[in-house]
Motif scaffolding. Sequence first.
Motif, PDB file in Angstrom:
ATOM      1  N   PHE A 170       0.887  -1.162   0.000  1.00 16.28           N
ATOM      2  CA  PHE A 170       0.000   0.000   0.000  1.00 16.28           C
ATOM      3  C   PHE A 170       0.922   1.209   0.000  1.00 16.28           C
ATOM      4  O   PHE A 170       1.520   1.513   1.042  1.00 16.28           O
ATOM      5  CB  PHE A 170      -0.897   0.012   1.228  1.00 16.28           C
ATOM      6  N   VAL A 202       4.214   0.901   1.934  1.00 11.86           N
ATOM      7  CA  VAL A 202       4.100  -0.099   3.009  1.00 11.86           C
ATOM      8  C   VAL A 202       3.941  -1.504   2.400  1.00 11.86           C
ATOM      9  O   VAL A 202       2.940  -1.794   1.741  1.00 11.86           O
ATOM     10  CB  VAL A 202       2.861   0.189   3.905  1.00 11.86           C
ATOM     11  N   ALA A 249       2.635  -4.657   2.845  1.00 10.99           N
ATOM     12  CA  ALA A 249       1.742  -5.353   3.782  1.00 10.99           C
ATOM     13  C   ALA A 249       1.949  -6.859   3.717  1.00 10.99           C
ATOM     14  O   ALA A 249       1.921  -7.551   4.745  1.00 10.99           O
ATOM     15  CB  ALA A 249       0.289  -5.010   3.452  1.00 10.99           C
ATOM     16  N   PRO A 263       1.257 -11.245  14.313  1.00  8.60           N
ATOM     17  CA  PRO A 263       0.986 -10.045  15.119  1.00  8.60           C
ATOM     18  C   PRO A 263       0.073  -9.064  14.394  1.00  8.60           C
ATOM     19  O   PRO A 263      -0.138  -9.175  13.185  1.00  8.60           O
ATOM     20  CB  PRO A 263       2.381  -9.421  15.301  1.00  8.60           C
ATOM     21  N   ASN A 264      -0.430  -8.074  15.129  1.00  6.30           N
ATOM     22  CA  ASN A 264      -1.225  -7.004  14.511  1.00  6.30           C
ATOM     23  C   ASN A 264      -0.417  -6.394  13.362  1.00  6.30           C
ATOM     24  O   ASN A 264       0.775  -6.105  13.513  1.00  6.30           O
ATOM     25  CB  ASN A 264      -1.523  -5.888  15.526  1.00  6.30           C
ATOM     26  N   GLY A 265      -1.085  -6.215  12.225  1.00  8.41           N
ATOM     27  CA  GLY A 265      -0.430  -5.578  11.085  1.00  8.41           C
ATOM     28  C   GLY A 265       0.485  -6.501  10.295  1.00  8.41           C
ATOM     29  O   GLY A 265       1.201  -6.059   9.389  1.00  8.41           O
ATOM     30  N   ALA A 266       0.449  -7.803  10.589  1.00 13.03           N
ATOM     31  CA  ALA A 266       1.349  -8.757   9.908  1.00 13.03           C
ATOM     32  C   ALA A 266       0.968  -8.979   8.451  1.00 13.03           C
ATOM     33  O   ALA A 266       1.798  -9.433   7.652  1.00 13.03           O
ATOM     34  CB  ALA A 266       1.343 -10.095  10.643  1.00 13.03           C
ATOM     35  N   GLY A 267      -0.285  -8.696   8.111  1.00  9.63           N
ATOM     36  CA  GLY A 267      -0.718  -8.884   6.722  1.00  9.63           C
ATOM     37  C   GLY A 267      -1.740  -9.988   6.542  1.00  9.63           C
ATOM     38  O   GLY A 267      -2.054 -10.381   5.409  1.00  9.63           O
ATOM     39  N   LYS A 268      -2.324 -10.466   7.637  1.00 10.41           N
ATOM     40  CA  LYS A 268      -3.274 -11.584   7.553  1.00 10.41           C
ATOM     41  C   LYS A 268      -4.539 -11.190   6.769  1.00 10.41           C
ATOM     42  O   LYS A 268      -4.933 -11.875   5.832  1.00 10.41           O
ATOM     43  CB  LYS A 268      -3.659 -12.069   8.961  1.00 10.41           C
ATOM     44  N   THR A 269      -5.162 -10.093   7.193  1.00 10.07           N
ATOM     45  CA  THR A 269      -6.405  -9.680   6.534  1.00 10.07           C
ATOM     46  C   THR A 269      -6.141  -9.346   5.067  1.00 10.07           C
ATOM     47  O   THR A 269      -6.928  -9.709   4.187  1.00 10.07           O
ATOM     48  CB  THR A 269      -7.020  -8.463   7.263  1.00 10.07           C
ATOM     49  N   THR A 270      -5.030  -8.697   4.795  1.00 11.94           N
ATOM     50  CA  THR A 270      -4.692  -8.368   3.394  1.00 11.94           C
ATOM     51  C   THR A 270      -4.557  -9.646   2.571  1.00 11.94           C
ATOM     52  O   THR A 270      -5.049  -9.728   1.441  1.00 11.94           O
ATOM     53  CB  THR A 270      -3.385  -7.545   3.353  1.00 11.94           C
ATOM     54  N   HIS A 300      -6.226 -14.417  16.894  1.00 11.92           N
ATOM     55  CA  HIS A 300      -5.188 -14.147  17.895  1.00 11.92           C
ATOM     56  C   HIS A 300      -5.402 -15.029  19.129  1.00 11.92           C
ATOM     57  O   HIS A 300      -4.616 -14.980  20.065  1.00 11.92           O
ATOM     58  CB  HIS A 300      -5.235 -12.676  18.324  1.00 11.92           C
TER      59      HIS A 300
HETATM   60  N1  LIG Z   1      -6.241  -0.285   2.605  1.00  6.62           N
HETATM   61  C1  LIG Z   1      -5.040  -0.093   3.169  1.00  6.62           C
HETATM   62  N2  LIG Z   1      -4.344   1.046   2.926  1.00  6.62           N
HETATM   63  C2  LIG Z   1      -3.135   1.248   3.464  1.00  6.62           C
HETATM   64  N3  LIG Z   1      -2.501   0.375   4.285  1.00  6.62           N
HETATM   65  C3  LIG Z   1      -3.150  -0.771   4.564  1.00  6.62           C
HETATM   66  C4  LIG Z   1      -4.448  -1.061   4.028  1.00  6.62           C
HETATM   67  N4  LIG Z   1      -4.833  -2.285   4.490  1.00  6.62           N
HETATM   68  C5  LIG Z   1      -3.827  -2.726   5.279  1.00  6.62           C
HETATM   69  N5  LIG Z   1      -2.820  -1.815   5.317  1.00  6.62           N
HETATM   70  C6  LIG Z   1      -1.551  -1.974   6.045  1.00  6.62           C
HETATM   71  O1  LIG Z   1      -1.032  -3.245   5.713  1.00  6.62           O
HETATM   72  C7  LIG Z   1      -0.433  -3.839   6.853  1.00  6.62           C
HETATM   73  C8  LIG Z   1      -1.082  -5.202   7.113  1.00  6.62           C
HETATM   74  O2  LIG Z   1      -2.428  -5.008   7.565  1.00  6.62           O
HETATM   75  P1  LIG Z   1      -3.451  -6.217   7.803  1.00  6.62           P
HETATM   76  O3  LIG Z   1      -4.760  -5.625   8.173  1.00  6.62           O
HETATM   77  O4  LIG Z   1      -3.399  -7.121   6.636  1.00  6.62           O
HETATM   78  O5  LIG Z   1      -2.788  -6.948   9.053  1.00  6.62           O
HETATM   79  P2  LIG Z   1      -3.392  -8.064  10.036  1.00  6.62           P
HETATM   80  O6  LIG Z   1      -2.340  -9.100  10.179  1.00  6.62           O
HETATM   81  O7  LIG Z   1      -4.720  -8.503   9.537  1.00  6.62           O
HETATM   82  O8  LIG Z   1      -3.531  -7.249  11.381  1.00  6.62           O
HETATM   83  P3  LIG Z   1      -4.547  -7.429  12.653  1.00  6.62           P
HETATM   84  O9  LIG Z   1      -4.107  -8.660  13.363  1.00  6.62           O
HETATM   85  O10 LIG Z   1      -4.277  -6.195  13.456  1.00  6.62           O
HETATM   86  O11 LIG Z   1      -5.943  -7.489  12.099  1.00  6.62           O
HETATM   87  C9  LIG Z   1      -0.573  -2.835   7.997  1.00  6.62           C
HETATM   88  O12 LIG Z   1       0.612  -2.071   8.047  1.00  6.62           O
HETATM   89  C10 LIG Z   1      -1.739  -1.975   7.557  1.00  6.62           C
HETATM   90  O13 LIG Z   1      -1.636  -0.682   8.089  1.00  6.62           O
END
Ligand SMILES: Nc1ncnc2c1ncn2[C@@H]1O[C@H](COP(=O)(O)OP(=O)(O)OP(=O)(O)O)[C@@H](O)[C@H]1O
Length: 228
Positions: A13, A16, A18, A37-44, A187
């Motif tokens: 992004f 960044v 992700a 961890p939070n922000g690791a990229g799972k949801t992406t 988590h």
């Molecule tokens: N639409 C977006 N625009 C900009 N940055 C994004 C976007 N979606 C995710 N990110 C960034 O990508 C990285 C991974 O985010 P993601 O939500 O995939 O993590 P996660 O592992 O699901 O976290 P969590 O456990 O907190 O839900 C983070 O740095 C987040 O800020």
Amino acid sequence: MSAITATRLSKSFGTVPAVDDLSFTVEPGTVTAFLGPNGAGKTTTLRMLLGLVTPTSGAALIGGRPYRDLADPVCEVGAVLEAAAFHPGLTARTHLEILRTAAGLAADRVGHVLDQVDLTGAAGRRAGGFSLGMRQRLALATALLGDPAVLILDEPANGLDPAGAHWLRGFLRAYALQGRTVLVSTHVLTEIQQIADHVIIISEGRMVFTGPLASGSDLEELYLEATR
Ligand SMILES: Nc1ncnc2c1ncn2[C@@H]1O[C@H](COP(=O)(O)OP(=O)(O)OP(=O)(O)O)[C@@H](O)[C@H]1O
């Protein structure tokens, strides 16, 4: 064939990164825990599998195809991503009926999925009055409408009470035992440890561990070691 395949998957992004060069497979008949961890990229990653985010590079496949190329996506993959938003004025049954009709599914599917998630008693109530746990059940019901072979769930136990979390574990275990595929991001390690066959751990968008979860092994220890 693997039910889910990520091959050299990356998503940035802006500047960044992700998800960064991530490769893994998820096999049918398993519950796979997707951790990090939070922000690791799972949801992406999950959103790329579901065709909601376009990869910067690499491939995210369900049953060997990108989501957009699935012939019958509702019947091939069901997903619950974060707390789904429902129209507060519509009942649970109406929500499901709208989705069922749009997908061209059999009329009896709505009653069936309401039963599956134990929401039959609340089917006529408006979603605006639902608790977080009830909304999670309704979200799971929407994912189950097409009786999919693959379930992708992001924090599905969020908001469920202890009995609900217990029920969900049994449900997901049984789903995998039917030869279907369950990929769960969470988590809550103590809960997923009870049902996961396989574990994928990512950190800062990269794979840090993938392997089977041996019975009796300590998932928290494995996780803390892998993400340190
Ligand atoms: N639409 C977006 N625009 C900009 N940055 C994004 C976007 N979606 C995710 N990110 C960034 O990508 C990285 C991974 O985010 P993601 O939500 O995939 O993590 P996660 O592992 O699901 O976290 P969590 O456990 O907190 O839900 C983070 O740095 C987040 O800020």
